[in-house]
Design a protein around this motif. Structure first.
Motif, PDB file in Angstrom:
ATOM      1  N   GLY A  35       0.839  -1.190   0.000  1.00 30.37           N
ATOM      2  CA  GLY A  35       0.000   0.000   0.000  1.00 30.37           C
ATOM      3  C   GLY A  35       0.873   1.238   0.000  1.00 30.37           C
ATOM      4  N   TRP A  36       0.550   2.179  -0.873  1.00 31.32           N
ATOM      5  CA  TRP A  36       1.428   3.355  -1.033  1.00 31.32           C
ATOM      6  C   TRP A  36       0.665   4.430  -1.777  1.00 31.32           C
ATOM      7  CZ3 TRP A  36       5.256   4.065  -5.506  1.00 31.32           C
ATOM      8  CH2 TRP A  36       6.105   5.154  -5.270  1.00 31.32           C
ATOM      9  N   THR A  37       0.830   5.683  -1.363  1.00 34.02           N
ATOM     10  CA  THR A  37       0.161   6.803  -2.020  1.00 34.02           C
ATOM     11  C   THR A  37       1.156   7.921  -2.311  1.00 34.02           C
ATOM     12  OG1 THR A  37      -1.927   6.332  -0.879  1.00 34.02           O
ATOM     13  CG2 THR A  37      -1.679   8.532  -1.832  1.00 34.02           C
ATOM     14  N   VAL A  38       1.136   8.408  -3.548  1.00 35.75           N
ATOM     15  CA  VAL A  38       1.951   9.543  -3.972  1.00 35.75           C
ATOM     16  C   VAL A  38       1.009  10.692  -4.294  1.00 35.75           C
ATOM     17  CG1 VAL A  38       3.587  10.429  -5.664  1.00 35.75           C
ATOM     18  CG2 VAL A  38       3.711   8.029  -4.937  1.00 35.75           C
ATOM     19  N   ARG A  39       1.278  11.855  -3.722  1.00 33.29           N
ATOM     20  CA  ARG A  39       0.433  13.025  -3.954  1.00 33.29           C
ATOM     21  C   ARG A  39       1.188  14.094  -4.735  1.00 33.29           C
ATOM     22  NH1 ARG A  39      -4.251  12.873  -0.860  1.00 33.29           N
ATOM     23  NH2 ARG A  39      -4.305  11.137   0.599  1.00 33.29           N
ATOM     24  N   ALA A  40       0.423  15.016  -5.285  1.00 33.30           N
ATOM     25  CA  ALA A  40       1.001  16.068  -6.124  1.00 33.30           C
ATOM     26  C   ALA A  40       2.075  16.841  -5.366  1.00 33.30           C
ATOM     27  CB  ALA A  40      -0.094  17.022  -6.593  1.00 33.30           C
ATOM     28  N   GLY A  41       3.201  17.059  -6.018  1.00 28.50           N
ATOM     29  CA  GLY A  41       4.288  17.840  -5.438  1.00 28.50           C
ATOM     30  C   GLY A  41       5.195  17.083  -4.505  1.00 28.50           C
ATOM     31  N   GLU A  42       4.938  15.788  -4.304  1.00 26.82           N
ATOM     32  CA  GLU A  42       5.811  14.987  -3.445  1.00 26.82           C
ATOM     33  C   GLU A  42       6.950  14.396  -4.271  1.00 26.82           C
ATOM     34  OE1 GLU A  42       2.535  13.540  -0.106  1.00 26.82           O
ATOM     35  OE2 GLU A  42       3.252  12.100  -1.606  1.00 26.82           O
ATOM     36  N   HIS A  43       8.108  14.262  -3.626  1.00 22.52           N
ATOM     37  CA  HIS A  43       9.283  13.699  -4.281  1.00 22.52           C
ATOM     38  C   HIS A  43       9.770  12.508  -3.457  1.00 22.52           C
ATOM     39  CE1 HIS A  43       9.367  17.064  -7.054  1.00 22.52           C
ATOM     40  NE2 HIS A  43       9.120  17.848  -6.016  1.00 22.52           N
ATOM     41  N   TRP A  44       9.578  11.321  -4.014  1.00 20.84           N
ATOM     42  CA  TRP A  44       9.822  10.078  -3.292  1.00 20.84           C
ATOM     43  C   TRP A  44      11.139   9.434  -3.699  1.00 20.84           C
ATOM     44  CZ3 TRP A  44       6.775   7.385   0.337  1.00 20.84           C
ATOM     45  CH2 TRP A  44       5.548   7.991   0.655  1.00 20.84           C
ATOM     46  N   ALA A  45      11.830   8.879  -2.710  1.00 26.48           N
ATOM     47  CA  ALA A  45      12.951   7.983  -2.954  1.00 26.48           C
ATOM     48  C   ALA A  45      12.455   6.567  -2.690  1.00 26.48           C
ATOM     49  CB  ALA A  45      14.110   8.310  -2.020  1.00 26.48           C
ATOM     50  N   LEU A  46      12.768   5.662  -3.602  1.00 21.65           N
ATOM     51  CA  LEU A  46      12.360   4.262  -3.488  1.00 21.65           C
ATOM     52  C   LEU A  46      13.619   3.437  -3.265  1.00 21.65           C
ATOM     53  CD1 LEU A  46      10.059   2.245  -3.629  1.00 21.65           C
ATOM     54  CD2 LEU A  46      10.125   2.396  -6.113  1.00 21.65           C
ATOM     55  N   LEU A  47      13.735   2.872  -2.055  1.00 24.58           N
ATOM     56  CA  LEU A  47      14.977   2.213  -1.654  1.00 24.58           C
ATOM     57  C   LEU A  47      14.712   0.797  -1.154  1.00 24.58           C
ATOM     58  CD1 LEU A  47      15.697   5.389   0.217  1.00 24.58           C
ATOM     59  CD2 LEU A  47      17.608   4.475  -1.080  1.00 24.58           C
ATOM     60  N   GLY A  48      15.737  -0.036  -1.250  1.00 22.12           N
ATOM     61  CA  GLY A  48      15.656  -1.397  -0.748  1.00 22.12           C
ATOM     62  C   GLY A  48      16.746  -2.242  -1.371  1.00 22.12           C
ATOM     63  N   PRO A  49      17.025  -3.411  -0.794  1.00 24.87           N
ATOM     64  CA  PRO A  49      18.059  -4.292  -1.355  1.00 24.87           C
ATOM     65  C   PRO A  49      17.673  -4.778  -2.745  1.00 24.87           C
ATOM     66  CG  PRO A  49      17.350  -5.012   0.847  1.00 24.87           C
ATOM     67  CD  PRO A  49      16.379  -3.988   0.392  1.00 24.87           C
ATOM     68  N   ASN A  50      18.629  -5.341  -3.454  1.00 25.81           N
ATOM     69  CA  ASN A  50      18.326  -5.970  -4.734  1.00 25.81           C
ATOM     70  C   ASN A  50      17.267  -7.051  -4.529  1.00 25.81           C
ATOM     71  OD1 ASN A  50      20.198  -4.436  -6.139  1.00 25.81           O
ATOM     72  ND2 ASN A  50      21.839  -5.924  -5.889  1.00 25.81           N
ATOM     73  N   GLY A  51      16.286  -7.077  -5.429  1.00 20.83           N
ATOM     74  CA  GLY A  51      15.230  -8.073  -5.315  1.00 20.83           C
ATOM     75  C   GLY A  51      14.109  -7.701  -4.375  1.00 20.83           C
ATOM     76  N   GLY A 230       9.677  -7.601  -1.048  1.00 15.89           N
ATOM     77  CA  GLY A 230       8.377  -7.362  -1.641  1.00 15.89           C
ATOM     78  C   GLY A 230       7.350  -6.729  -0.729  1.00 15.89           C
ATOM     79  N   ARG A 231       7.761  -6.318   0.445  1.00 11.03           N
ATOM     80  CA  ARG A 231       6.835  -5.706   1.396  1.00 11.03           C
ATOM     81  C   ARG A 231       7.300  -4.306   1.776  1.00 11.03           C
ATOM     82  NH1 ARG A 231       5.499 -10.629   5.703  1.00 11.03           N
ATOM     83  NH2 ARG A 231       4.662 -12.106   4.145  1.00 11.03           N
ATOM     84  N   VAL A 232       6.338  -3.464   2.134  1.00 10.06           N
ATOM     85  CA  VAL A 232       6.664  -2.113   2.585  1.00 10.06           C
ATOM     86  C   VAL A 232       7.153  -2.178   4.024  1.00 10.06           C
ATOM     87  CG1 VAL A 232       5.785   0.191   3.087  1.00 10.06           C
ATOM     88  CG2 VAL A 232       5.012  -1.010   1.035  1.00 10.06           C
ATOM     89  N   LEU A 233       8.384  -1.754   4.223  1.00 13.54           N
ATOM     90  CA  LEU A 233       8.932  -1.699   5.573  1.00 13.54           C
ATOM     91  C   LEU A 233       8.589  -0.373   6.240  1.00 13.54           C
ATOM     92  CD1 LEU A 233      10.699  -3.434   7.465  1.00 13.54           C
ATOM     93  CD2 LEU A 233      12.667  -2.159   6.617  1.00 13.54           C
ATOM     94  N   ALA A 234       8.614   0.700   5.450  1.00  9.72           N
ATOM     95  CA  ALA A 234       8.253   2.023   5.968  1.00  9.72           C
ATOM     96  C   ALA A 234       7.983   2.942   4.789  1.00  9.72           C
ATOM     97  CB  ALA A 234       9.375   2.604   6.832  1.00  9.72           C
ATOM     98  N   ALA A 235       7.077   3.888   4.983  1.00  7.46           N
ATOM     99  CA  ALA A 235       6.774   4.881   3.946  1.00  7.46           C
ATOM    100  C   ALA A 235       6.289   6.144   4.621  1.00  7.46           C
ATOM    101  CB  ALA A 235       5.703   4.361   2.977  1.00  7.46           C
ATOM    102  N   GLY A 236       6.823   7.276   4.194  1.00  7.11           N
ATOM    103  CA  GLY A 236       6.386   8.542   4.775  1.00  7.11           C
ATOM    104  C   GLY A 236       7.415   9.633   4.600  1.00  7.11           C
ATOM    105  N   ALA A 237       7.333  10.650   5.445  1.00  4.14           N
ATOM    106  CA  ALA A 237       8.264  11.774   5.381  1.00  4.14           C
ATOM    107  C   ALA A 237       9.700  11.269   5.497  1.00  4.14           C
ATOM    108  CB  ALA A 237       7.958  12.762   6.504  1.00  4.14           C
TER     109      ALA A 237
END
Length: 272
Positions: A35-51, A230-237
């Motif tokens: 589950g994840w939501t991106v809103r207008a004007g937000e700048h996200w970094a997507l990080l995690g190990p290979n795979g 394959g799972r969200v560990l954390a998402a936010g500011a």
């Protein structure tokens, strides 16, 4: 943490709800209840190990893949209920693996973003379109590359040309798949400056950047998504997600995290 604190009034650009993905051939789980939501004007970094599933998430929000379970909404349209060809035309995508003929000039390469083609379709480029390409080269501070063949440009110059190309469609969402790959230090810093300027000059633009290194994050990055297996560990500011504890959990080894003047640094812990 959903990453929406204080931004509930902003338009949703992309949303994944209960998303799962399996590999068709083997049934292997690629994403699990994301589950994840991106809103207008937000700048996200997507990080995690290979795979971890970073590329799969990027493909979903880029409308180039479909979930096995759950729903994906992009720019107000649900995947499976919309012509994805039209949707993709409204999403900017930048990848160092993009194939661009080496003999095209910087200006021509940017022009092809108007038609979404590899080769230029000259009849589709009127004076207004050509002027727009020039304006984008100037905005990204690479106007001097207008007549230079793409094939002789440096990695950093190519990355900025590809960003200008992606912006030709005036997208609300810009996806960058490891844009810093194989860049030297000056080129990396030039690209980071470009991303910072984009955030300042285009307040309605949302970006998602896949990277392996915190040092590659521009000060404009406002949010972060950590994936593991394959799972969200954390998402936010970003300041709430890129902590030593969460980075350690994400990468499976002690990680020390620091920040100075808006720039991030991560290294494996245990050193004197």
């Amino acid at each position: 943490m959903d990453g929406n604190n204080g931004t509930g009034h902003r338009r949703v650009v992309a949303a994944l709800d209960g998303v799962g993905m399996r590999r068709h051939t083997t049934g292997q789980v690629i994403l699990d209840n994301v589950g994840w939501t991106v809103r207008a004007g937000e700048h996200w970094a997507l990080l995690g190990p290979n795979g971890a599933g970073k590329t799969s998430v990027l493909r979903l929000v880029g409308a180039t893949a479909f979930p096995t379970t759950g729903t994906v909404d992009v720019l107000g349209h649900r995947l499976g209920r919309v012509d994805v060809r039209e949707l993709r035309a409204r999403i900017g995508h930048v990848s160092t693996s993009q194939r661009v003929p080496g003999d095209l000039t910087g200006h021509t390469t940017v022009l092809t973003g108007h038609t979404g083609t590899v080769q230029p379709l000259w009849k589709s480029y009127d004076d207004e379109v050509r002027e727009r390409a020039g304006t984008l080269l100037a905005e990204l501070q690479i106007k001097d590359l207008a007549d230079r063949p793409y094939g002789v440009c440096s990695g950093g110059q190519r990355a900025r040309i590809l960003i200008a190309r992606a912006l030709m469609a005036d997208p609300a969402l810009l996806l960058l798949d490891e844009p810093f790959n194989a860049l030297d230090l000056p080129s990396r810093e030039d690209l980071i400056d470009t991303m910072r300027h984009l955030a300042l000059n285009r307040p309605g633009l949302s970006t998602v950047t896949v990277t392996h290194h915190l040092e590659e994050l521009s000060p404009a990055i406002s949010h972060a998504l950590l994936l593991r297996e394959g799972r969200v560990l954390a998402a936010g500011a970003v300041e709430e997600v890129l902590t030593q504890e969460r980075m350690t959990d994400c990468f499976g080894r002690p990680i020390e995290v620091s920040r100075h003047a808006g720039r991030w640094l991560a290294r494996s812990g245990g050193f004197a």
